[in-house]
Motif scaffolding. Structure first.
Motif, PDB file in Angstrom:
ATOM      1  N   THR A 275       0.865  -1.056   0.120  1.00  0.00           N
ATOM      2  CA  THR A 275      -0.101   0.066  -0.037  1.00  0.00           C
ATOM      3  C   THR A 275       0.881   1.225   0.086  1.00  0.00           C
ATOM      4  O   THR A 275       2.070   1.213   0.517  1.00  0.00           O
ATOM      5  N   LYS A 302      -3.669   4.108  -0.152  1.00  0.00           N
ATOM      6  CA  LYS A 302      -4.532   4.682   0.862  1.00  0.00           C
ATOM      7  C   LYS A 302      -5.153   6.076   1.084  1.00  0.00           C
ATOM      8  O   LYS A 302      -6.138   6.353   1.545  1.00  0.00           O
ATOM      9  N   SER A 348       0.360   2.779   5.977  1.00  0.00           N
ATOM     10  CA  SER A 348       0.791   2.280   4.491  1.00  0.00           C
ATOM     11  C   SER A 348       2.052   1.571   4.790  1.00  0.00           C
ATOM     12  O   SER A 348       2.788   1.814   5.610  1.00  0.00           O
TER      13      SER A 348
END
Length: 415
Positions: A275, A302, A348
């Motif tokens: 992410t 994200k 993330s």
């Protein structure tokens, strides 16, 4: 087969609209082996159209026109074609029925005489169905040259081109194969690439052409060839691409003409199931915009923050004011702090940050215009890289976005 594309309309010539029709038509023709010899934009003037048709017929096997087919008096293409082909307009029952059905089912007003006049076409023309509008496409021929006229409305033109014209050209004409391979490179300028691959380029077979397509922070290399044996053409291009990889493989990030660096990065994040979050200052949200323009970004992206002003960095990202006072808001220390903070905020795997002076003023820092720091935070470390992107604001921002993706790609490939 050689083609000449002519777009008709004063609105193009005065810059009121951008001619996207020619690009679409050229791409579609290239796919089926039709070579585009020339593209012209001309005015809504009868003599200008006539002169252009005469010139095009001397050099092209196929002449494609768009524009000037509407129901108003300034739309003169049909009448001009009649003069060129010594023809007259006649009512086409099939087109008239189509126009009447469009008004009956999709237009909330009575049909006007001007709309009915769309069914008047040159008697020597064959109709190309326009599923989405009242003006049909027209196919005419003079000697060995085919003339095709289409409306200028892009979605109508695209429908006629793909559903009517391309299939007919494929059916009626023999064409060679035209094959292109485009390599995407990032991080190295055109002249440096040319110097590195000079010997390879000098030894290219005569039937393979190389084109350099530079843009901010990136260069595309397009290899093109044509012939009757598609398997052999692809084999020859594969061989040259293998040789190129040996020379500049470290800067090649993709092989598809439409594969941008952000698309390559997106694919990497999805494949590795990682992410990303971003904190932007000088790039003003353009990194996030590039990410979310690609379908499926929600699977790995994200979120992000645009902390443009210094107080936003302090209040939202919790960057220590003393750190800013000591090192300046445009610094490696602040870029790294921004990347760490936004990574923690969004939880993330990776984060990227930008801070810099895009100009023309220096803003909250004394750093020179064009100075940009890009920070990267990973599960294992944080670092930043300083760049000088020049003194043109748009160039500074665009190059910073490209560099950010380039750094991100290299980092995620390590893990």
């Amino acid at each position: 087969m050689r083609a000449h594309i002519i777009t008709i309309g004063d609105e193009i010539l005065i810059g009121q609209i951008v001619d996207t029709n020619s690009a679409f038509i050229a791409k579609e023709l290239d796919k089926i082996g039709v070579e585009v010899y020339q593209i012209s934009s001309i005015s809504d003037d009868k003599q200008h159209i006539l002169d252009s048709l005469t010139a095009a017929e001397k050099t092209a096997d196929l002449v494609i026109l768009t524009g000037g087919l509407g129901p108003t008096k300034d739309d003169i293409t049909k009448h001009t074609l009649c003069e060129y082909f010594e023809d007259i307009l006649v009512e086409n029952a099939e087109v008239l029925e189509h126009v009447e059905n469009l008004f009956k089912h999709h237009v909330n007003r009575p049909i006007l005489p001007a709309n009915r006049s769309q069914a008047m076409i040159p008697s020597k023309a064959s109709v190309l169905k326009n599923a989405y509008g009242t003006a049909p496409g027209m196919w005419m021929q003079s000697g060995n040259t085919v003339f095709i006229s289409m409306p200028g409305v892009p979605f109508e033109m695209k429908s006629i081109m793909t559903e009517e014209i391309i299939p007919r050209l494929q059916k009626e004409f023999s064409r060679p194969f035209i094959v292109h391979r485009t390599l995407q490179t990032y991080g190295v300028g055109e002249s440096e690439i040319a110097n590195t691959i000079e010997e390879w380029e000098n030894n290219l077979p005569s039937d393979i052409k190389l084109a350099y397509l530079p843009a901010l922070g990136k260069v595309r290399l397009r290899l093109s060839t044509k012939g009757v044996d598609k398997v052999l053409l692809n084999h020859n291009l594969d061989k040259q691409i293998t040789l190129l990889n040996e020379l500049i493989g470290d800067i090649i990030v993709g092989y598809d003409d439409g594969e941008s660096i952000e698309a390559v990065v997106a694919s990497l994040f999805k494949t590795k199931n990682k992410t990303l979050a971003v904190a932007e200052s000088c790039t003003g949200g353009q990194i996030a915009a590039a990410i979310t323009a690609i379908p499926g970004a929600s699977g790995y992206f994200k979120g992000g923050m645009v902390t443009y002003a210094t107080h936003s960095k302090v209040e939202l990202l919790k960057i220590d004011q003393e750190l800013i006072d000591k090192h300046s808001v445009v610094s490696a220390e602040v870029a790294e702090a921004m990347a760490v903070s936004v990574r923690n905020w969004y939880k993330s795997d990776y984060a990227i940050s930008t801070t810099g002076n895009a100009g023309p003023l220096k803003g909250d820092s004394e750093a020179e215009v064009g100075t940009v720091f890009i920070g990267i935070a990973t599960p294992a470390k944080v670092f930043s890289v300083e760049f000088n992107m020049g003194n043109h604001r748009e160039r500074v921002i665009s190059k910073s976005v490209n560099k950010a993706f380039e750094l991100l790609q290299k980092e995620i490939l390590k893990n």
